[in-house]
Design a protein around this motif. Structure first.
Motif, PDB file in Angstrom:
ATOM      1  N   PHE A 176     -55.867 -70.646  16.425  1.00 14.79           N
ATOM      2  CA  PHE A 176     -55.637 -69.583  17.154  1.00 14.79           C
ATOM      3  C   PHE A 176     -56.805 -68.715  17.980  1.00 14.79           C
ATOM      4  O   PHE A 176     -56.433 -67.504  18.470  1.00 14.79           O
ATOM      5  CB  PHE A 176     -55.138 -68.474  16.064  1.00 14.79           C
ATOM      6  CG  PHE A 176     -53.889 -68.917  15.285  1.00 14.79           C
ATOM      7  CD1 PHE A 176     -52.519 -69.304  16.213  1.00 14.79           C
ATOM      8  CD2 PHE A 176     -53.816 -69.006  14.069  1.00 14.79           C
ATOM      9  CE1 PHE A 176     -51.561 -69.848  15.343  1.00 14.79           C
ATOM     10  CE2 PHE A 176     -52.713 -69.625  13.231  1.00 14.79           C
ATOM     11  CZ  PHE A 176     -51.615 -69.970  14.012  1.00 14.79           C
ATOM     12  N   VAL A 224     -52.592 -54.910  19.104  1.00 14.17           N
ATOM     13  CA  VAL A 224     -52.441 -56.012  18.414  1.00 14.17           C
ATOM     14  C   VAL A 224     -53.526 -55.941  17.135  1.00 14.17           C
ATOM     15  O   VAL A 224     -53.242 -56.550  16.029  1.00 14.17           O
ATOM     16  CB  VAL A 224     -52.746 -57.360  19.182  1.00 14.17           C
ATOM     17  CG1 VAL A 224     -52.693 -58.692  18.440  1.00 14.17           C
ATOM     18  CG2 VAL A 224     -51.401 -57.440  20.110  1.00 14.17           C
ATOM     19  N   TRP A 261     -53.231 -56.311  13.129  1.00 11.24           N
ATOM     20  CA  TRP A 261     -53.796 -56.940  12.305  1.00 11.24           C
ATOM     21  C   TRP A 261     -54.562 -56.640  11.031  1.00 11.24           C
ATOM     22  O   TRP A 261     -54.525 -56.940   9.754  1.00 11.24           O
ATOM     23  CB  TRP A 261     -54.884 -57.997  13.027  1.00 11.24           C
ATOM     24  CG  TRP A 261     -54.100 -59.095  13.784  1.00 11.24           C
ATOM     25  CD1 TRP A 261     -52.840 -59.286  13.939  1.00 11.24           C
ATOM     26  CD2 TRP A 261     -54.824 -59.812  14.844  1.00 11.24           C
ATOM     27  NE1 TRP A 261     -52.556 -60.430  15.041  1.00 11.24           N
ATOM     28  CE2 TRP A 261     -53.895 -60.691  15.517  1.00 11.24           C
ATOM     29  CE3 TRP A 261     -56.041 -60.061  15.451  1.00 11.24           C
ATOM     30  CZ2 TRP A 261     -54.078 -61.468  16.500  1.00 11.24           C
ATOM     31  CZ3 TRP A 261     -56.313 -61.060  16.351  1.00 11.24           C
ATOM     32  CH2 TRP A 261     -55.126 -61.631  16.970  1.00 11.24           C
ATOM     33  N   LEU A 318     -48.479 -66.389  23.148  1.00  7.19           N
ATOM     34  CA  LEU A 318     -49.177 -65.372  22.668  1.00  7.19           C
ATOM     35  C   LEU A 318     -48.630 -64.606  21.573  1.00  7.19           C
ATOM     36  O   LEU A 318     -49.218 -64.571  20.491  1.00  7.19           O
ATOM     37  CB  LEU A 318     -49.661 -64.309  23.823  1.00  7.19           C
ATOM     38  CG  LEU A 318     -50.664 -63.469  23.301  1.00  7.19           C
ATOM     39  CD1 LEU A 318     -52.139 -64.108  22.846  1.00  7.19           C
ATOM     40  CD2 LEU A 318     -51.226 -62.561  24.549  1.00  7.19           C
ATOM     41  N   VAL A 319     -47.320 -64.250  21.663  1.00  8.78           N
ATOM     42  CA  VAL A 319     -46.523 -63.497  20.820  1.00  8.78           C
ATOM     43  C   VAL A 319     -46.643 -64.511  19.342  1.00  8.78           C
ATOM     44  O   VAL A 319     -47.037 -63.850  18.163  1.00  8.78           O
ATOM     45  CB  VAL A 319     -45.087 -63.166  21.191  1.00  8.78           C
ATOM     46  CG1 VAL A 319     -44.320 -62.568  19.773  1.00  8.78           C
ATOM     47  CG2 VAL A 319     -45.136 -62.443  22.321  1.00  8.78           C
ATOM     48  N   THR A 322     -48.756 -66.588  18.357  1.00  9.94           N
ATOM     49  CA  THR A 322     -50.163 -66.458  17.833  1.00  9.94           C
ATOM     50  C   THR A 322     -50.367 -65.115  17.207  1.00  9.94           C
ATOM     51  O   THR A 322     -50.929 -65.049  15.817  1.00  9.94           O
ATOM     52  CB  THR A 322     -51.071 -66.673  18.838  1.00  9.94           C
ATOM     53  OG1 THR A 322     -51.162 -67.818  19.366  1.00  9.94           O
ATOM     54  CG2 THR A 322     -52.584 -66.540  18.671  1.00  9.94           C
ATOM     55  N   GLU A 323     -49.878 -64.092  17.662  1.00  7.25           N
ATOM     56  CA  GLU A 323     -50.264 -62.726  17.149  1.00  7.25           C
ATOM     57  C   GLU A 323     -49.669 -62.539  15.957  1.00  7.25           C
ATOM     58  O   GLU A 323     -50.159 -61.951  14.975  1.00  7.25           O
ATOM     59  CB  GLU A 323     -49.691 -61.762  18.088  1.00  7.25           C
ATOM     60  CG  GLU A 323     -50.698 -61.584  19.357  1.00  7.25           C
ATOM     61  CD  GLU A 323     -49.908 -60.738  20.666  1.00  7.25           C
ATOM     62  OE1 GLU A 323     -50.457 -60.731  21.651  1.00  7.25           O
ATOM     63  OE2 GLU A 323     -48.689 -60.302  20.346  1.00  7.25           O
TER      64      GLU A 323
END
Lengths: 262, 165
Positions: free
Chosen positions: A36, A64, A68, A121-122, A124-125
């Motif tokens: 990632f 984002v 996290w 990307l979503v 991955t996030e």
């Protein structure tokens, strides 16, 4: 490793717990960087990135990263919430819940990547968030049950402490203190395990690919079942002592010991 | 007895309310932040024209002769040799994940693009499944700056700047 709590823990308990969980944390971190391009166990960097993104006005990315950081924090929250509420009832089971949850998170991540991952990307996030939650659970558990002696993903603080301890050991009076030596041993073990885990993950990923997540889970299962096996052995021994034949032999030995006394 | 039980319940309820409020406030802030902006995956889509190539480290005599950090065409080709972006001057990022590279309006090659990390890594995959990674340094509505590390004689980071075309 898991069944003992706070001050009743031995150095061996903390060493085993620290080494095994740090090894898995090191693996998770390297895997997430490879797949990632995001760290999942060192949150210090995320705080720096959060500040940078806010200052640049990159609000989406800042959001984002903030999520996290909160995922990691929530992991610690859940872990400690379970421990403070249920540890008196059954310490082993209570301390095992965060590890089980961590395994679930890692299995979900590994399976999703293996079968559904489109590299958007979503995805991955979300997956990085899930891994951060898992790491938060682990760090929360180890810190909570060991009275903050073991923090497997907190290497900034650990390296600082180790540096301080090593400087203290230049004086004889500190070298003689068992508590300080024990602390240094734990920190060295965590540091080396984290590093070894990372290196192992890098090599293993090239061979088994996404299956590396299941290998991490195996290490966590080892943490879970080590104590389980010890408890089972102790119970078995206690049961054996209750058997009539054993009791008979035990009583004869007791009598002999009594008569042999001057 | 009943009074103390009621007090305990009220205290517990108050704590849960405070926690719910904090969680909702944090979630609102994060959602608000994210809704103010678009993800880099969306921002990247469209046509981008190369404006300049620069690198951070240069031999001193080269710096003097050029008087700037910019790379000339010959150096650029040397640096980008072996990369999929070799000789391209216009990059077209499609929604379906394909990247078309053009030079003089002529299609040079077609790649696949992905965004990694928190949206700061651009991954390009060629037809031979060879992956290249670029760091997205700036990505605005009309300006994009990406970096890549090179181990060629320039020994450093190459900065590529694009404008939307």
């Amino acid at each position: 490793m898991l069944r003992r709590y706070s001050s009743s823990r031995t150095l061996g308990d903390n060493l085993r717990l620290g080494a095994l969980t740090a090894f898995s944390a090191g693996m998770v971190n390297v895997i997430s960087v490879i797949i990632f391009f995001a760290f999942t166990s060192n949150v210090t960097g995320h705080y720096a990135v959060l500040a940078e993104e806010i200052s640049k006005g990159n609000w989406y990315q800042a959001g984002v990263v903030a999520t996290w950081v909160m995922s990691f924090c929530f992991g610690g929250f859940v872990s400690n919430l379970v421990i403070i509420n249920y540890t008196k009832k059954n310490p082993y089971l209570t301390h095992g819940i965060p590890v089980l949850l961590e395994i679930v998170c890692l299995v979900i991540t590994g399976s999703y990547i293996q079968f559904y991952y489109q590299e958007t990307l979503v995805e991955t996030e979300v997956l990085v968030g899930l891994m951060l939650f898992a790491m938060g659970l682990q760090n929360g558990l180890t810190a909570s049950i060991s009275n903050s002696a073991v923090k497997t993903t907190h290497l900034t603080g650990l390296t600082t402490d180790l540096g301080m301890l090593l400087s203290m050991f230049t004086k004889k009076e500190f070298r003689k203190k068992k508590a300080l030596v024990a602390k240094a041993k734990i920190q060295m073990a965590i540091m080396l395990s984290y590093l070894t885990g990372g290196i192992a993950a890098g090599y293993t990923y090239n061979t088994v690919g996404y299956n590396v997540f299941y290998i991490v889970c195996l290490f966590l299962l080892l943490v879970l079942f080590y104590d389980y096996s010890r408890i089972t052995v102790i119970r078995f021994m206690l049961k054996r002592r209750q058997l009539p034949v054993i009791n008979y032999i035990y009583s004869i030995r007791k009598k002999r010991a009594l008569y042999s006394k001057p | 007895m009943q009074f103390s039980f009621q007090n305990k319940m009220m205290g517990s309820l108050r704590i849960w309310l405070i926690y719910t409020f904090i969680f909702t406030a944090l979630a609102t802030v994060v959602i608000g932040m994210m809704s103010m902006d678009r993800s880099n995956e969306h921002k990247l889509q469209g046509m981008w024209r190369e404006v300049s190539w620069e690198y951070e480290k240069m031999d001193t005599d080269v710096q003097k002769s050029d008087g700037a950090w910019s790379i000339n065409e010959k150096q650029k080709l040397e640096i980008s040799e072996g990369l999929s972006i070799h000789e391209a001057e216009t990059w077209s990022f499609s929604k379906d994940g394909t990247l078309e590279l053009y030079r003089n309006n002529q299609l040079l090659s077609e790649l696949t693009w992905k965004i990694k990390g928190r949206g700061h890594i651009l991954k390009l995959i060629g037809k031979d499944d060879k992956a290249e990674h670029y760091q997205i340094q700036k990505l605005g509505d009309n300006l994009m700056e990406i970096h890549f590390n090179t181990d060629l004689q320039v020994r450093g980071i190459v900065k590529m700047t694009f404008v939307r075309s």
